[in-house]
Design a protein around this motif. Structure first.
Motif, PDB file in Angstrom:
ATOM      1  N   HIS A   1       6.350   6.640  37.757  1.00 14.17           N
ATOM      2  CA  HIS A   1       7.084   5.965  38.835  1.00 14.17           C
ATOM      3  C   HIS A   1       7.765   6.954  39.779  1.00 14.17           C
ATOM      4  O   HIS A   1       8.300   6.551  40.808  1.00 14.17           O
ATOM      5  N   GLY A   2       7.828   8.222  39.392  1.00 11.81           N
ATOM      6  CA  GLY A   2       8.544   9.191  40.211  1.00 11.81           C
ATOM      7  C   GLY A   2      10.043   8.940  40.185  1.00 11.81           C
ATOM      8  O   GLY A   2      10.571   8.340  39.237  1.00 11.81           O
TER       9      GLY A   2
ATOM     10  N   HIS B   1       0.462   6.747  45.206  1.00 10.33           N
ATOM     11  CA  HIS B   1       1.018   5.484  44.731  1.00 10.33           C
ATOM     12  C   HIS B   1       1.157   5.465  43.212  1.00 10.33           C
ATOM     13  O   HIS B   1       0.308   5.948  42.494  1.00 10.33           O
ATOM     14  N   GLY B   2       2.263   4.884  42.757  1.00 10.74           N
ATOM     15  CA  GLY B   2       2.491   4.697  41.330  1.00 10.74           C
ATOM     16  C   GLY B   2       2.579   3.206  41.055  1.00 10.74           C
ATOM     17  O   GLY B   2       2.323   2.397  41.947  1.00 10.74           O
TER      18      GLY B   2
ATOM     19  N   THR C   1      13.942  11.856  37.816  1.00 15.02           N
ATOM     20  CA  THR C   1      13.213  11.405  36.625  1.00 15.02           C
ATOM     21  C   THR C   1      12.832  12.565  35.706  1.00 15.02           C
ATOM     22  O   THR C   1      12.917  12.444  34.476  1.00 15.02           O
TER      23      THR C   1
ATOM     24  N   ILE D   1       5.054   6.896  45.443  1.00 14.81           N
ATOM     25  CA  ILE D   1       5.901   7.771  44.626  1.00 14.81           C
ATOM     26  C   ILE D   1       6.696   8.655  45.581  1.00 14.81           C
ATOM     27  O   ILE D   1       6.126   9.318  46.455  1.00 14.81           O
ATOM     28  N   TYR D   2       7.989   8.658  45.402  1.00 12.23           N
ATOM     29  CA  TYR D   2       8.847   9.410  46.312  1.00 12.23           C
ATOM     30  C   TYR D   2       8.517  10.900  46.243  1.00 12.23           C
ATOM     31  O   TYR D   2       8.472  11.483  45.149  1.00 12.23           O
TER      32      TYR D   2
ATOM     33  N   ILE E   1      12.759   6.946  40.917  1.00 10.06           N
ATOM     34  CA  ILE E   1      12.994   5.565  41.337  1.00 10.06           C
ATOM     35  C   ILE E   1      14.413   5.376  41.896  1.00 10.06           C
ATOM     36  O   ILE E   1      15.330   6.118  41.561  1.00 10.06           O
TER      37      ILE E   1
END
Ligand code: GLU
Length: 283
Positions: A172-173, A111-112, A145, A117-118, A175
C-alpha cells in the motif's frame, strides 16, 4: 463474541449491506454474543443525517436488533488524534503537502491495492521545511510504512475458515492516516474503533480484504488486539458487478416499498439465497 456492522451514511443501504449486516448479526447472536452498529460518519462532507436514520430503519425492518446506541465516528475524534500523536512522537508519520495532481504527475507512482502508491515526495523533507510548510499549507499525515514495518515484524491474521493469512502492508505504500479534509482516514478510525468497541470478529465484504493488511499493521503499532476476520462474498447484480449505492432497485427502501418481508429476506440472505437477478461472487 462481539461483531459489528459499520455503514457509512453516504447513501441508502442495499442488498449487499443487508447481507453483511445479517452475517455479522447472526454470527454474534448464534454464539450468544453482542452485535453493535457503528456509523462511519467521519467524512463530514459526504455523510448525511437522514441516511443514518434510514439505515437504522432498514436494519430494524430486516429484524436485526443491536446492543446499545450506535457508535459514531464523529464522536471519537479525540481517540484518533491521540493515536496520531503517539505515532508522530515516534517518528512514524509525516506531513504530506502533495495534491492529487502532484501524485498523479509523478512518473514513479505505480498502483497498489488502494490506488496510486505514494511516491514518497514529502517523506524526505527537512525539519525546517516541514515546520515552515505546516504553518500555512494544507496537509495530510502519512504513515512511514517502511519504518513502521521495521518496528512490527511479521504480521498475520486469522481468516475464518482459511487459517492464518500474511498481511502485506508494504504493497500500500505510505498510506494516509489523517486526511486534509477529515481528522482520520478510514484505516485509522476503523482499526481504533474495532479495538475500542471490543470487536472480536470483523465480518465485512471481501472488497476490504486488502485494507486488513493495513489494519493489521496499525494494530501492531498501537498495541491493539487483532480480531478474527471473515471477509464474505459480495452481492452482485445481473451485470456481475458488485452493487453500488447508485443501484436504486437493490436498495432496501425499494425492496420494502415493493412489499418484500424484511425478516424473510434476512433469513434468505443468511442461507445464501438471493432475490432473482442477484448473486454472491468472490472478487
Ligand atoms: N464503513 C465501511 C463501508 O461502508 C465499512 C468498514 C468496515 O466494515 O470496516 O464500507
Amino acid at each position: 463474541m462481539l461483531t459489528r456492522f459499520a455503514p457509512s451514511p453516504t447513501g441508502e443501504l442495499h442488498l449487499g449491506h443487508a447481507y453483511s449486516a445479517v452475517l455479522a448479526h447472526d454470527a454474534a447472536r448464534g454464539a450468544g454474543g453482542k452485535f453493535l452498529i457503528r456509523i462511519d460518519d467521519i467524512d463530514g462532507s459526504r455523510s448525511r443525517e437522514d441516511y443514518v436514520g434510514a439505515s437504522l430503519a432498514d436494519l430494524a425492518w430486516l429484524g436485526i436488533d443491536w446492543d446499545g446506541d450506535p457508535v459514531r465516528q464523529s464522536a471519537r475524534l479525540g481517540a484518533y488524534a491521540a493515536a496520531l500523536d503517539n505515532l508522530r512522537a515516534r517518528g512514524l508519520v509525516y506531513p504530506c503537502f502533495c495534491t492529487r495532481a502532484d501524485i498523479a504527475a509523478s512518473l514513479s507512482a505505480p498502483h497498489g491495492p488502494s490506488g496510486a502508491i505514494y511516491p514518497g515526495t514529502c517523506r524526505g523533507l527537512s525539519e525546517i521545511e516541514r515546520t515552515r510548510r505546516l504553518a500555512d499549507e494544507p496537509h495530510c499525515w502519512r504513515l512511514d510504512t517502511a519504518r513502521a514495518l521495521a518496528e512490527s515484524g511479521d504480521l498475520q491474521w486469522e481468516e475464518a475458515g482459511q487459517g492464518l493469512r500474511s498481511a502485506d502492508p508494504a504493497a500500500h505504500g505510505d498510506i494516509v492516516l489523517a486526511r486534509k479534509d477529515a481528522p482520520a482516514s478510514y484505516h485509522l478510525a476503523s482499526t481504533l474503533d474495532d479495538a475500542d468497541m471490543g470487536v472480536t470478529h470483523v465480518v465485512r465484504g471481501a472488497d476490504l480484504i486488502a485494507s486488513t493488511d493495513v489494519h493489521r499493521l496499525l494494530q501492531a503499532l498501537l498495541d491493539l488486539p487483532t480480531p478474527l476476520y471473515r471477509h464474505h462474498a459480495l452481492v452482485c447484480g445481473a451485470d456481475g458487478k458488485r452493487l453500488a449505492k447508485r443501484d436504486a432497485a437493490a436498495s432496501l427502501a425499494s425492496l420494502r416499498a415493493a412489499g418484500i418481508d424484511g425478516p424473510t429476506l434476512a433469513a434468505d440472505l443468511a442461507a445464501g439465497r438471493l432475490p432473482a437477478g442477484y448473486s454472491l461472487q468472490n472478487p
